[in-house]
Structures are given as structure tokens and as C-alpha cells.
Scaffold this motif. Sequence first.
Motif, mmCIF file in Angstrom:
data_model
loop_
_atom_site.group_PDB
_atom_site.id
_atom_site.type_symbol
_atom_site.label_atom_id
_atom_site.label_comp_id
_atom_site.label_asym_id
_atom_site.label_seq_id
_atom_site.Cartn_x
_atom_site.Cartn_y
_atom_site.Cartn_z
ATOM 1 N N LYS A 1 0.833 -1.206 0.000
ATOM 2 C CA LYS A 1 0.000 0.000 0.000
ATOM 3 C C LYS A 1 0.869 1.258 0.000
ATOM 4 C CE LYS A 1 -4.203 -1.830 2.153
ATOM 5 N NZ LYS A 1 -5.126 -1.746 3.301
ATOM 6 N N LYS A 5 0.935 4.044 -2.937
ATOM 7 C CA LYS A 5 0.731 5.470 -2.703
ATOM 8 C C LYS A 5 1.908 6.283 -3.241
ATOM 9 C CE LYS A 5 -0.679 8.848 0.755
ATOM 10 N NZ LYS A 5 -1.130 9.074 2.139
ATOM 11 N N ASP A 11 -4.215 6.850 -1.876
ATOM 12 C CA ASP A 11 -4.331 5.612 -1.105
ATOM 13 C C ASP A 11 -4.973 4.521 -1.942
ATOM 14 O OD1 ASP A 11 -3.230 6.627 1.247
ATOM 15 O OD2 ASP A 11 -5.129 7.578 1.797
ATOM 16 N N TRP A 12 -4.552 3.285 -1.665
ATOM 17 C CA TRP A 12 -5.129 2.146 -2.398
ATOM 18 C C TRP A 12 -6.498 1.812 -1.848
ATOM 19 C CZ3 TRP A 12 -6.808 -2.734 -0.960
ATOM 20 C CH2 TRP A 12 -7.079 -3.606 -2.013
ATOM 21 N N LYS A 13 -7.468 1.541 -2.729
ATOM 22 C CA LYS A 13 -8.808 1.121 -2.324
ATOM 23 C C LYS A 13 -9.209 -0.096 -3.133
ATOM 24 C CE LYS A 13 -10.313 5.796 -1.089
ATOM 25 N NZ LYS A 13 -11.263 6.885 -1.389
ATOM 26 N N ALA A 16 -10.504 -0.189 -6.974
ATOM 27 C CA ALA A 16 -10.249 1.099 -7.626
ATOM 28 C C ALA A 16 -9.195 0.928 -8.701
ATOM 29 C CB ALA A 16 -9.795 2.131 -6.601
#
Length: 318
Positions: A1, A5, A11-13, A16
Motif C-alpha cells: 500500500k 501510494k 491511497d489504495w482502495k 479502484a
Amino acid sequence: KAEYKAATGSDWKPGAAPAPPATPAGGSADALNLATAAQGDLVRKLKTEKAAKPEIDEAVKKLLALKAEYKAATGSDWKPGAAPSSPAAPAGGSGDALNLATAAQGDLVRKLKTEKAGKPEIDEAVKKLLAMKAEYKAATGSDWKPGAAPSSSAAPAGSADALNLATAAQGDLVRKLKIEKAAKPEIDEAVKKLLALKAEYKAATGSDWKPGAAPAQVKQPSPKKEVVAVQKDGPGGELSAKVAAQGDLVRQLKTDKKPKEEIDMAVKQLLALKTEFKAATGSDWQPAGGPAGGPAKKPEKQKKAAKEVKPKEKVEQA
């Protein structure tokens, strides 16, 4: 993560789509870092599972090659988790390095699925693969496809190194498929990719690819040849070099009396390159010596003249 970023700025989701990362000067080093890390993971996994020694040796060999390429690009030894330093070489091998990294990660994912590894482990590997594909698309402008060599406007020295590694890896795959007696279409496809890589390597370096050989420096054309290249202009120059290299390969295969399937595959690719050349330039491809049409027609005219003279001679004799 944290790496996601750093690469994308967000931020990682879950689910997404990754935002296109900013293109840093050290894109090639980042890709090599990922490729080396992925290959290291594979080596550790093979050792943990006590895989066959030849398989482990092959994976270690690739890992050492990637570490050497990383050091050549950054000037420092690769270390797990270390952020790569700015490379000494100019950007240009980035697409090649990303291609290798993505291919290595794809191999790891397939291996995990084949061996029915734990779902979290597979998911983690798949995430890395998707991130690499996104980075590849951001760097090259096209989706990553297995065996597809990334296009590059110029052939820097780093490109030859990447082509050398890619060709060696494809050769290993072909040998593995033959040993395991895989389906003929699968072997033919792998051989086709191998021949394409060899042709591209020759076009970039001016010499045939040989296993274990350090890639030769990119050949520097003489001033006269450069003038000709400028006159041809456009994509014709690069395509012409590829056609010439593929033609040399076909002749070499015939001279070495290679299997018919291998020769046919090379000939098929040669015809495809000639078609592409004609579409790009509007004229048929001719060897460097120029079309063999003009001078060759004189003997035919002389023969016709001789045929016309003979009846007159017969009339005179009669």
C-alpha cells in the motif's frame, strides 16, 4: 500500500483502478526493483517447497541476471525493500524492464495457481501483477501482452541488455515446453516469439544472439548510411532493418537445415514484416543494394535481339 501510494499519489482502495503514476526519471530502476523482488519471491518459494534442483538453479540464474541489470542501471547493488536510486542510464529501457517484471510476476501467479497455493497468497501476487500492468501501460501507452516486446524509438545500450534477458527467458520456455512434450501449437507460438526476439536483438545490436553472450554494443551506422536513412525518413528505416534482420535469420535457418516448422514460422514473420513495410512506405521492400530489376533486364533484351537476328540470317543463307 505504501508503494502504491508512492507510485500513484493516492491511497489504495479495493476495486479502484490505479491512477496513472507520475513518470519518474528512474522508471526503469523501479521496474527492475519490482522484477528482482518478484524473482526473489519465486526462488524462496521453490526452496521452501523443495522443488527440483534444475528448476531452482534456473530461477536463481534469472535472479542474478536481474540483480546485475539493476546494478548496471542504478550503480548500486539490489537490496530487498530498498528504494532504487536514480539510474545512470537515460530513460528508454523502462518499457523493456517493465515487460520483464510483468512477465516474471505473471509466471509467479500461474505457478501459485497451478500449485493451489493459499488464496491470500495468490491475491497478493495478482495485485502486484495488476499494478505492474498499469505501470507498463502508463510508460508505453499500450496494454501489456505476454511476449509482446515494447516499442522503442531508439535502441539504447540498456535495450540490448533487456532483449538479451528476454530472449534467454523465451529460450528457456521453449526448451521447457519441448521437454514436457507440450501441445504443438503452444510450442510453435513460443518458438515464434523466440525468433521475433532474436530478430529484434540482431536489429538492435548488429549481431546474432547467442546463449550466455554479453550483448554487443548497438552498431553505429556510417555517415553515408545515415544520409540514406534520413532520405528514407519515417518508420521505413526501422522496418527495413527488421526485414533485413529477419531475412538473414531465414537464410541462417535454411543454411543450418533447421526443422521445417521453425523455418516456416520465420518465413511467415518475414512476409508479415514486408507487408508492414509496404503499408508504411507505399513501396515494396528492397535489399540495401537496390532493386534488382533494372540491370537484370538487359540480358533479356539482348536475347530478344538475338532471336530477331536469327531469322534474317536464315533468309540470307536461303
